[in-house]
Design a protein around this motif. Structure first.
Motif, PDB file in Angstrom:
ATOM      1  N   PRO A  10      39.251  31.251  32.887  1.00 54.67           N
ATOM      2  CA  PRO A  10      38.413  31.411  34.076  1.00 54.67           C
ATOM      3  C   PRO A  10      38.933  32.536  34.952  1.00 54.67           C
ATOM      4  N   SER A  11      38.005  33.248  35.579  1.00 53.47           N
ATOM      5  CA  SER A  11      38.404  34.393  36.403  1.00 53.47           C
ATOM      6  C   SER A  11      37.763  34.320  37.774  1.00 53.47           C
ATOM      7  N   TRP A  12      38.431  34.936  38.733  1.00 57.96           N
ATOM      8  CA  TRP A  12      37.969  35.080  40.107  1.00 57.96           C
ATOM      9  C   TRP A  12      38.082  36.561  40.466  1.00 57.96           C
ATOM     10  N   VAL A  13      37.167  37.053  41.316  1.00 56.93           N
ATOM     11  CA  VAL A  13      37.130  38.477  41.643  1.00 56.93           C
ATOM     12  C   VAL A  13      36.942  38.650  43.147  1.00 56.93           C
ATOM     13  N   ILE A  14      37.685  39.587  43.727  1.00 60.33           N
ATOM     14  CA  ILE A  14      37.499  39.982  45.120  1.00 60.33           C
ATOM     15  C   ILE A  14      37.612  41.491  45.206  1.00 60.33           C
ATOM     16  N   TYR A  15      36.726  42.106  45.990  1.00 60.49           N
ATOM     17  CA  TYR A  15      36.777  43.564  46.146  1.00 60.49           C
ATOM     18  C   TYR A  15      36.121  43.963  47.462  1.00 60.49           C
ATOM     19  N   GLY A  16      36.370  45.201  47.867  1.00 61.79           N
ATOM     20  CA  GLY A  16      35.817  45.705  49.106  1.00 61.79           C
ATOM     21  C   GLY A  16      34.549  46.519  48.880  1.00 61.79           C
ATOM     22  N   SER A  17      33.622  46.422  49.809  1.00 65.10           N
ATOM     23  CA  SER A  17      32.368  47.161  49.657  1.00 65.10           C
ATOM     24  C   SER A  17      32.549  48.663  49.865  1.00 65.10           C
ATOM     25  N   ALA A  18      33.670  49.065  50.491  1.00 63.61           N
ATOM     26  CA  ALA A  18      33.908  50.484  50.770  1.00 63.61           C
ATOM     27  C   ALA A  18      35.022  51.059  49.905  1.00 63.61           C
ATOM     28  N   ASP A  19      35.253  50.458  48.745  1.00 60.58           N
ATOM     29  CA  ASP A  19      36.284  50.929  47.815  1.00 60.58           C
ATOM     30  C   ASP A  19      35.890  52.292  47.267  1.00 60.58           C
ATOM     31  N   ARG A  20      36.780  53.282  47.406  1.00 62.54           N
ATOM     32  CA  ARG A  20      36.491  54.628  46.916  1.00 62.54           C
ATOM     33  C   ARG A  20      37.154  54.917  45.567  1.00 62.54           C
ATOM     34  N   ASN A  21      37.994  54.007  45.115  1.00 63.32           N
ATOM     35  CA  ASN A  21      38.590  54.166  43.783  1.00 63.32           C
ATOM     36  C   ASN A  21      37.690  53.578  42.704  1.00 63.32           C
ATOM     37  N   ILE A  22      37.345  52.297  42.886  1.00 61.81           N
ATOM     38  CA  ILE A  22      36.451  51.614  41.948  1.00 61.81           C
ATOM     39  C   ILE A  22      35.188  51.258  42.724  1.00 61.81           C
ATOM     40  N   PRO A  23      34.073  51.911  42.456  1.00 59.11           N
ATOM     41  CA  PRO A  23      32.863  51.644  43.231  1.00 59.11           C
ATOM     42  C   PRO A  23      32.470  50.171  43.192  1.00 59.11           C
ATOM     43  N   ALA A  24      31.902  49.712  44.296  1.00 60.25           N
ATOM     44  CA  ALA A  24      31.479  48.312  44.387  1.00 60.25           C
ATOM     45  C   ALA A  24      30.504  47.956  43.267  1.00 60.25           C
ATOM     46  N   ALA A  25      29.659  48.899  42.874  1.00 56.28           N
ATOM     47  CA  ALA A  25      28.708  48.628  41.795  1.00 56.28           C
ATOM     48  C   ALA A  25      29.417  48.341  40.478  1.00 56.28           C
ATOM     49  N   VAL A  26      30.538  49.023  40.236  1.00 59.86           N
ATOM     50  CA  VAL A  26      31.327  48.770  39.029  1.00 59.86           C
ATOM     51  C   VAL A  26      31.953  47.386  39.095  1.00 59.86           C
ATOM     52  N   MET A  27      32.520  47.038  40.254  1.00 60.04           N
ATOM     53  CA  MET A  27      33.135  45.725  40.413  1.00 60.04           C
ATOM     54  C   MET A  27      32.100  44.622  40.225  1.00 60.04           C
ATOM     55  N   LYS A  28      30.927  44.788  40.793  1.00 55.00           N
ATOM     56  CA  LYS A  28      29.863  43.790  40.662  1.00 55.00           C
ATOM     57  C   LYS A  28      29.478  43.610  39.200  1.00 55.00           C
ATOM     58  N   PHE A  29      29.319  44.717  38.493  1.00 56.51           N
ATOM     59  CA  PHE A  29      28.979  44.670  37.071  1.00 56.51           C
ATOM     60  C   PHE A  29      30.032  43.897  36.280  1.00 56.51           C
ATOM     61  N   MET A  30      31.300  44.212  36.513  1.00 59.74           N
ATOM     62  CA  MET A  30      32.371  43.572  35.750  1.00 59.74           C
ATOM     63  C   MET A  30      32.477  42.084  36.075  1.00 59.74           C
ATOM     64  N   ALA A  31      32.345  41.733  37.345  1.00 63.06           N
ATOM     65  CA  ALA A  31      32.433  40.333  37.745  1.00 63.06           C
ATOM     66  C   ALA A  31      31.310  39.508  37.125  1.00 63.06           C
TER      67      ALA A  31
END
Length: 260
Positions: free
Chosen positions: A202-223
């Motif tokens: 099982p996995s959990w994910v947290i990220y910032g909407s203003a991340d300039r390294n890994i775009p939020a859209a990438v994080m959303k896709f992966m999560a």
């Protein structure tokens, strides 16, 4: 038990947050192993460590060599094997692929937590994932150092570090981070990931909407692809949200640690 050379001190040895009292470590709780990413170091977890220690968790901030996904994962896996009992593995940024591979086949690991971290499928690289959707400005901020063997290390230029990596932190703190950043081997960011342990854990994910390294859209896709049990989006947070929003990061880690 011999303390592994790659591990830093347990959280109980660190000072808790102001006004907080660290609880004695609870042996019934899983140990939290934190893995930093590129352009950071183990001390970047300190506010999260303090929050976890306050709630009675044992914590190890593992030193990530930042040389290769497979080699770095082997180093982290050695730390995990030294821990008696269940472990929650937490990875920031490039630490995501490292914990994903380190967890493969290890029965000690209870859960994976990705803190602005890549959640790769087998064969994917950090470099490839960061470009899957537009928005990353990391490439234009990097500078290289050529090593004696001809390989290259990557750093974020100090004058660009604040805006790129830690825009929601004070300028002085970001300048200190820029000065102490640890470089990542360029080849490590392009290295294909191995087994995707999140398919079995099982996995959990947290990220910032203003991340300039890994775009939020990438994080959303992966999560979403990993079917994370919970995804937290911190509005306006930078890539360094373990420092700018440590309480939210710690809370998600504790949720993963207590989940059945």
């Amino acid at each position: 038990m011999r303390i592994p050379a790659l591990a830093l001190v347990f959280a109980a040895a660190l000072a808790p947050c102001p006004g907080a009292t660290a609880q004695p470590a609870d042996d019934t709780k899983p140990t939290i192993v934190l893995v930093h990413g590129a352009f950071a170091e183990s001390s970047s977890w300190q506010p999260v460590i303090a929050a976890l220690a306050r709630d009675g968790y044992k914590v190890i901030a593992a030193a990530n060599p930042l040389r290769s996904v497979a080699g770095d994962a082997a180093s982290v896996a050695a730390v995990v094997r030294s821990v008696g009992g269940p472990v929650v593995l937490v990875g920031h940024s490039y630490g995501g692929p490292v914990i994903t591979e380190a967890a493969s086949g290890d029965t000690n690991i209870k859960a994976l937590v990705y803190v602005a971290g890549f959640v790769p499928e087998t064969g994917e690289s950090s470099l490839g994932l960061s470009a899957k959707f537009p928005g990353s400005t990391l490439g234009e901020t990097l500078t290289t150092v050529t090593l004696p063997d001809g390989k290259q290390d990557l750093y974020i230029r100090p004058d660009r570090f604040h805006a790129q990596f830690a825009a929601d932190l004070p300028a002085r703190q970001a300048a200190e981070m820029a000065a102490t950043q640890r470089p990542v081997a360029a080849s490590a960011l392009a290295e294909p990931s191995g087994a995707a342990a999140w398919k079995k854990l099982p996995s959990w994910v947290i990220y910032g909407s203003a991340d300039r390294n890994i775009p939020a859209a990438v994080m959303k896709f992966m999560a979403e692809r990993a079917r994370a049990r919970k995804t937290v989006v911190v509005e306006g947070a930078s890539h360094a949200l373990m420092l700018s929003h440590p309480e939210q990061v710690a809370a998600l880690i504790e949720e993963a640690a207590s989940a059945e």
